[in-house]
Design a protein around this motif. Structure first.
Motif: not given
Length: 253
Positions: A145-152, A171-173, A188-191, A211-219
């Protein structure tokens, strides 16, 4: 204006403009520069901005991912409308995937009580909402579980996803652009997100205009893998057209 209200307004302004300065905030909020500096110090302590000379920058511009608690109040009205519109994408019965995220949490809260649904999620907040619903067959994916997103996340989570095939994945993004598609700060979240998309017949992305126009590290995935994007009226019209031309149907509410 109370301090929490100032903090929210400062954060919204920083996210909209990309940065804020002390003098401008003092004028806009009708407070002293010293009050603004204290507010910025508190927001930095919470991890949602970073102080720079004369002002501050939102953590998103630095590639830093805010936690769930700090994202819950952001664009709350827009997320409410997006989640309500997402109800139109539900199957009459059958199965759905709910990704981690504050907008998908709101969708979980709005799921109808009179319709049998199978729900697959790796989000603990989503599971907490649905666990007592008698009309929901809940499948909670395990993992780290990732503490930042509370997701496995992780290989265990990915392996479990391979065993399911749902009607719709909601899906969220963190970011969405024509060039990079869906992106998120954590690999890991991207996977896991990529595996969730592959495990559904249709993919519906819930994303407010920030969220639009933003590009984060993991595709995560290209827009060609997305069937529908639901967003709010604040999105630039030309940007919405560019996204739709890349493949997804745009629903703007």
């Amino acid at each position: 204006m109370y301090a929490p209200e100032r903090h929210q307004q400062i954060l919204e302004t920083a996210r909209t403009r990309g940065r804020v300065d002390v003098a401008g905030l003092a004028k806009d909020l009708a407070v002293t520069p010293e009050t603004v500096r204290r507010d910025l110090t508190e927001l930095e302590r919470r991890g949602v901005i970073r102080r720079v000379h004369g002002g501050a920058i939102p953590v998103e511009r630095l590639g830093i991912e805010p936690g769930v608690a700090d994202r819950e109040g952001h664009a709350a009205g827009e997320k409410e409308r997006i989640a309500l519109a997402a109800l139109e994408e539900l199957p009459d019965g059958g199965s759905i995937i709910l990704d981690a995220g504050t907008t998908t949490v709101r969708l979980a809260q709005l799921l109808p009580l009179d319709r049998e649904l199978t729900v697959v999620t790796h989000s603990i907040p989503v599971a907490n909402i649905l666990i007592s619903r008698p009309n929901i067959s809940l499948h909670l994916l395990g993992g780290v579980v990732r503490p930042r997103t509370l997701a496995a996340v992780g290989e265990w989570t990915k392996a479990q996803i391979a065993d399911v095939f749902a009607d719709v994945a909601f899906m969220g993004t963190n970011g969405i652009s024509v060039e990079r598609g869906l992106t998120t700060p954590d690999m890991a979240e991207a996977t896991v997100k990529r595996a969730l998309i592959a495990a559904a017949r249709r993919t519906v992305v819930l994303a407010d205009h920030t969220k639009f126009g933003r590009e984060d590290f993991a595709r995560v995935a290209s827009l060609g893998l997305v069937d529908t994007v639901i967003t709010d009226l604040e999105l630039d019209v030309e940007l919405a057209e560019d996204i739709e031309n890349a493949g997804p149907r745009m629903v703007i509410v």
